[in-house]
Design a protein around this motif. Sequence first.
Motif, mmCIF file in Angstrom:
data_model
loop_
_atom_site.group_PDB
_atom_site.id
_atom_site.type_symbol
_atom_site.label_atom_id
_atom_site.label_comp_id
_atom_site.label_asym_id
_atom_site.label_seq_id
_atom_site.Cartn_x
_atom_site.Cartn_y
_atom_site.Cartn_z
ATOM 1 N N LEU A 138 0.627 -1.408 -0.205
ATOM 2 C CA LEU A 138 0.045 -0.095 0.113
ATOM 3 C C LEU A 138 0.959 0.996 -0.034
ATOM 4 N N CYS A 139 2.156 1.618 1.117
ATOM 5 C CA CYS A 139 2.805 2.428 1.246
ATOM 6 C C CYS A 139 3.610 2.940 -0.492
ATOM 7 N N ILE A 140 4.310 1.901 -0.927
ATOM 8 C CA ILE A 140 4.646 2.153 -1.730
ATOM 9 C C ILE A 140 4.281 2.866 -3.255
ATOM 10 N N PRO A 141 3.576 3.156 -3.969
ATOM 11 C CA PRO A 141 2.335 3.682 -4.464
ATOM 12 C C PRO A 141 1.938 5.133 -3.812
ATOM 13 N N GLN A 142 1.582 5.141 -2.550
ATOM 14 C CA GLN A 142 0.892 6.019 -1.699
ATOM 15 C C GLN A 142 2.161 7.140 -1.773
ATOM 16 N N ASP A 143 3.702 6.638 -1.596
ATOM 17 C CA ASP A 143 4.609 7.435 -1.294
ATOM 18 C C ASP A 143 4.605 8.051 -2.423
ATOM 19 N N ILE A 144 4.629 7.654 -3.750
ATOM 20 C CA ILE A 144 5.152 8.239 -4.837
ATOM 21 C C ILE A 144 4.318 9.230 -5.394
ATOM 22 N N ALA A 145 3.050 8.938 -5.224
ATOM 23 C CA ALA A 145 2.110 10.257 -4.818
ATOM 24 C C ALA A 145 2.225 11.075 -3.728
ATOM 25 N N TYR A 146 2.324 10.075 -2.757
ATOM 26 C CA TYR A 146 2.978 12.012 -1.458
ATOM 27 C C TYR A 146 3.603 13.222 -1.453
ATOM 28 N N ALA A 147 4.593 12.205 -2.352
ATOM 29 C CA ALA A 147 5.787 13.260 -2.729
ATOM 30 C C ALA A 147 5.407 14.316 -3.458
ATOM 31 N N LYS A 148 4.566 13.868 -4.831
ATOM 32 C CA LYS A 148 4.028 15.686 -5.418
ATOM 33 C C LYS A 148 3.283 16.255 -4.345
ATOM 34 N N LEU A 149 3.016 16.521 -3.806
ATOM 35 C CA LEU A 149 1.279 16.467 -2.632
ATOM 36 C C LEU A 149 2.463 17.566 -2.011
ATOM 37 N N ALA A 150 4.361 17.283 -1.819
ATOM 38 C CA ALA A 150 4.802 18.338 -1.275
ATOM 39 C C ALA A 150 5.933 19.064 -1.689
ATOM 40 N N ASN A 151 6.060 18.373 -3.660
ATOM 41 C CA ASN A 151 6.315 18.932 -4.626
ATOM 42 C C ASN A 151 7.875 18.120 -4.621
ATOM 43 N N LEU A 152 8.048 17.092 -3.831
ATOM 44 C CA LEU A 152 9.169 16.943 -4.254
ATOM 45 C C LEU A 152 9.724 15.683 -5.173
#
Length: 656
Positions: free
Chosen positions: A108-122
């Motif tokens: 679950l966390c691998i795809p979420q992490d890739i997505a959440y990084a975009k929220l932080a503009n990283l």
Amino acid sequence: MSQVFTDEVVARAMEDTGSAPSSRRHHGLPHIHKVGTAPKQTLYQEIKHSVKETFFFDDPLSQFKGQSRKRKLVLGMQSVFPIVEWGRDYNLQKFKGDFIAGLTIASLCIPQDIAYAKLANLNPEHALYTSFVAPLVYAFMGTSRDIAIGPVAVVSLLLGTMLTDEIADSKNPDYLRLAYTATFFAGITQLALGFFRLGFLIDFLSHAAIVGFMGGAAITIALQQLKGLLGLKTFTKKTDIVSVMRSVWKPVEHGWNWETIVIGMSFLVFILITNYIAKKNKKLFWVAAIAPMISVVVSTFCVYITRADKKGVAIVKHIKEGVNPASASEIFFSGEYFGAGVKIGVVSGMVALTEAVAIARTFAAMKDYSIDGNKEMVAMGTMNIVGSLTSSYVATGSFSRSAVNYMAGCKTAVSNIVMSMVLLLTLLVITPLFKYTPNAVLASIIIAAVMNLVDVQAAILLWKIDKFDFVACMGAFFGVIFKSVEIGLLIAVAISFAKILLQVTRPRTAILGKLSGTKVYRNILQYPKATQIPGMLIIRVDSAIYFSNSNYIKDRILKWVTDEEVQRTASEFPSIQSLIVEMSPVTDIDTSGIHALEDLFKSLKKREVQLLLANPGPIVIEKLHASKLSDIIGEDKIFSSVDDAVATFGPKGEVK
């Protein structure tokens, strides 16, 4: 305080009011209980007791008393690293549960992490770095068995928004350095709160404010994903709903990318269906847990074989391989962005801590074990400090991942270690496979993940229980969606403090009546059959009496007296001769409160109404004696209970 009133004033007041013992009009009762006083404490003892109750109420050092040096060393290691304690009983059966749970939350966390990084503009790898390092540190230092650590949507958005306010271009090298700096000071903030046992500060953000803030943040995050879901090439940097909707509709004349929309909407529907199935049947929780990874794998394969990226479908492109590089030298410890880093770190650290502690407490209650709030803060702070030195950004507990962790049967924090090892494997081997992952699928994953943060039922319950809490909830909610995440958070904190101030400055008071056939006195509004005593008015003060509310309490009591006198005159009920103030809820009183009682006494004296006090607590009675106010009122007019006061000064018919 003992010098507040002089002996001369006391004597004159007693003489003027006839409060000397000879003026008592007892009804021949054999015994009236005298109000007891606690043993006198020195200033040092008072300060020591106050500090202990505020910061060390759980007496954390008691376990070290009477222990050998070796045992103290072991206990000290257990205090810093709880894994030393529970790890001794760890076995293969527990590992099986943790291993399955760790694999499940990793998917679950691998795809979420890739997505959440975009929220932080990283870049995506920074979120993956975070899910590798932070869970390892927490597993050794945390006290929760169920919480799953990593980047989360709300904190990622908050961090990205505040960083962008300082440095608009996320490609600027200083942007990443500022993110590391903010993460470092977020960790320092959390560590300091835990080390100095100041965790009670996060409780000032009320549950109602958190519900509203989280709901507003969820809406904002979902709206931000419209860029990826619709295939928009230009999009606003602002987070308010007006700016976002303008960005969404402005490019319509040039056309949205229909391939992107089909991909995004298809997988969004798929993920929502799996979430629905998991909610209906708890045993199928794994269906929802692996849905994001399935979406990523399938969509990546489809884009690769159709080369949809050449038709305008935006993809992740490159994710850097390898483990976390060191970033200690990148942190701003001075210079232009140092202050901004501290500010962003404190805010994001507090929000992350609030979310993590709430999640940890929720699952601890479900499994009937306790967590140590201060140790949790130290663990969170340490993992973020270490994370800032290893190219990670702010991590905390994730509710969605923690729920999956719990449902998957985790036994201890080892599930975080398993997840971390899977992330390590991903960073070393698998990251190139995500090159063709479409951004639309990542947007779908985020939208599905944050939908549960909009808790409509909680808002409805707030409306039913406490209208002020509902206002706090809505204030935070609309502040986030119409202004910004920071403004919404500020409104949430402001309304929470406003409620505290309102409750402190405007405490409740109530008129009491006697329940027939008993010696019990209760609020006449709550118990309509409770009858008032002829010639007496009994008022209960439901708060400590401090400078902030003392004048209000005095004026409110006098207002009660005035209103009651008018009503009793109209009904021919005997006028008020005695006022009893029931003080059992009054836990403390300061000098302003003492003066307010003195003013109340004088005002009642002009009305020819005597003041009686019932059941003052040990701290209150001690201060009444120290200020000599007990002499002014009269020792014979301070009682251990309302019933004693009524039996002594009430009408003879009340004596039982």
